[in-house]
Design a protein around this motif. Sequence first.
Motif, PDB file in Angstrom:
ATOM      1  N   CYS A  38      -8.832  -5.212  -2.120  1.00  0.00           N
ATOM      2  CA  CYS A  38      -8.426  -4.144  -1.248  1.00  0.00           C
ATOM      3  C   CYS A  38      -9.180  -4.094   0.260  1.00  0.00           C
ATOM      4  O   CYS A  38      -8.728  -3.848   1.276  1.00  0.00           O
ATOM      5  CB  CYS A  38      -8.772  -2.713  -1.959  1.00  0.00           C
ATOM      6  N   ASP A  43     -10.515  -3.979  -6.279  1.00  0.00           N
ATOM      7  CA  ASP A  43     -11.425  -3.365  -5.167  1.00  0.00           C
ATOM      8  C   ASP A  43     -11.518  -4.569  -3.987  1.00  0.00           C
ATOM      9  O   ASP A  43     -11.629  -4.154  -2.809  1.00  0.00           O
ATOM     10  CB  ASP A  43     -12.730  -2.889  -5.410  1.00  0.00           C
ATOM     11  N   CYS A  71      -7.127   2.643  -3.324  1.00  0.00           N
ATOM     12  CA  CYS A  71      -7.751   1.590  -2.267  1.00  0.00           C
ATOM     13  C   CYS A  71      -8.301   2.310  -1.153  1.00  0.00           C
ATOM     14  O   CYS A  71      -7.484   2.861  -0.090  1.00  0.00           O
ATOM     15  CB  CYS A  71      -6.837   0.690  -1.805  1.00  0.00           C
ATOM     16  N   TRP A 127      -2.975   1.390  -6.528  1.00  0.00           N
ATOM     17  CA  TRP A 127      -3.508  -0.129  -6.118  1.00  0.00           C
ATOM     18  C   TRP A 127      -3.877  -0.747  -7.508  1.00  0.00           C
ATOM     19  O   TRP A 127      -4.780  -0.385  -8.059  1.00  0.00           O
ATOM     20  CB  TRP A 127      -4.452   0.070  -5.257  1.00  0.00           C
ATOM     21  N   LEU A 175       0.778  -1.196   0.077  1.00  0.00           N
ATOM     22  CA  LEU A 175       0.077  -0.084   0.131  1.00  0.00           C
ATOM     23  C   LEU A 175       0.796   1.284   0.006  1.00  0.00           C
ATOM     24  O   LEU A 175       0.294   2.445  -0.022  1.00  0.00           O
ATOM     25  CB  LEU A 175      -0.941   0.055   1.255  1.00  0.00           C
TER      26      LEU A 175
END
Length: 326
Positions: free
Chosen positions: A106, A103, A186, A99, A94
Motif C-alpha cells: 500500500c 500494508d 489502504c 485492499w 484501489l
Amino acid sequence: MEVGDPSGHEYLSELCFPQLNTSCKKHIRPHMETMLMYIVLSSVSLLTVSLNLLVIISISHFRQLHTPTNLLLLSLAVADFLVGLLVMPFQILLTEPCWFLGDLVCVLFYLLPCITLLASILNMVLISVDRYVAICDPLRYPTKITQKRVQIFVVLCWIYAVFYSFLLLYDNLKQPGRYNSCYGECVINYNGAVDIVLFFILPISVIIILYMRVFVVAVSQARAMCSHIAAVTLQCSVTVNVKKSEMKAARTLGVLVAVFLMCYCPYYCVTLSGYDIMISSSSTVFVLFLAYFNSCLNPVIYAFLYPWFRKSVKLIVTLEILQPNS
C-alpha cells in the motif's frame, strides 16, 4: 492529510475479511459503474503507455533528435510512461472495495506515483528553463545548455524526486499500516501543505513566470526584426519564418501549463477543501485519474505541435525504422 479507503458508508454490506472482527466493510458499487470505470481507466492507461513509448522510441532511435532539449523530452516521456505502465494499473486496483495486498505494498503504491509524477513535473520545469535560455539568451545557449549538463540535471531531477517521495512518506514506510482504522484498507498520512507547495504551487509558478518571459521576449524579437526587414525590403514575411520556431516553443509551453493546471487543479482543490480523500469513491477516482491524465496529454501536445514527432511516428508505425540506416 490522510489518503485511503475508509469505511463508514451507509451502503456497506459484507466484510472484506469475514473471519476477522477488525475487518473493513465492502463498498458495494453498481456493476455497470464498475465495468465503465475499468474500461475507461484501462483505456487511458494503455493510451498513455503507447503515446509515451512512441516519444521514447523516436528520440532514442534517431540520431538527429539527440539534442539537449529532446533529452529533456525523453526524460519527461519516461516519467509519463511509468505513470501509464505502473501507476494507473495500481490505481485501478484501489477502486476495489478492499485492499488485499498488504500494508507495505500500500505504501509502495503511493511512493511510486509520487516519484513519477514529481519527476514529470520537474522535467516540465527543466524544459521551461531550456526554452527560456534558448529564446532569451540565444547566443550563449549552445555553451550554457550542453548535452552533458542536461544529463546531469536530468539525473538530479530523478534523485530529488526519489528523495522527496521517501521523505514525504517516511512515517508510513517506517510503520506500514499505522493509519489504517480497520483490516483491509489502504491509508497513508502525509503533510498536505508541504505537498501542495513543493509539488504544485512552486513548480507551476516557475513554469508560468518563465513562460511569460519567453513569450514577451519572443514577441518583442519578432517585432524588432519585422521592423528592421520592413525598412529594407518593405515586407515582413521573412521575419515570421525566422521566429516561427521560437513562437511555436512558446505556444507549446503555454499549452503545457494550461493542461497541467486543468489536470492537477481539481485534485488540489479537493485537498485544500479539507475533505478526506476516499480512494475507492468515484469522485476521488476521477480527480486522481485527471491528474494522471496529464501524462497522457503531454505526448499528444508534442504530436500536434512538433513536425519531427509526426514524421518519426510515421516511420515507427510503418516499421521503416527496422530498415538499415533508418
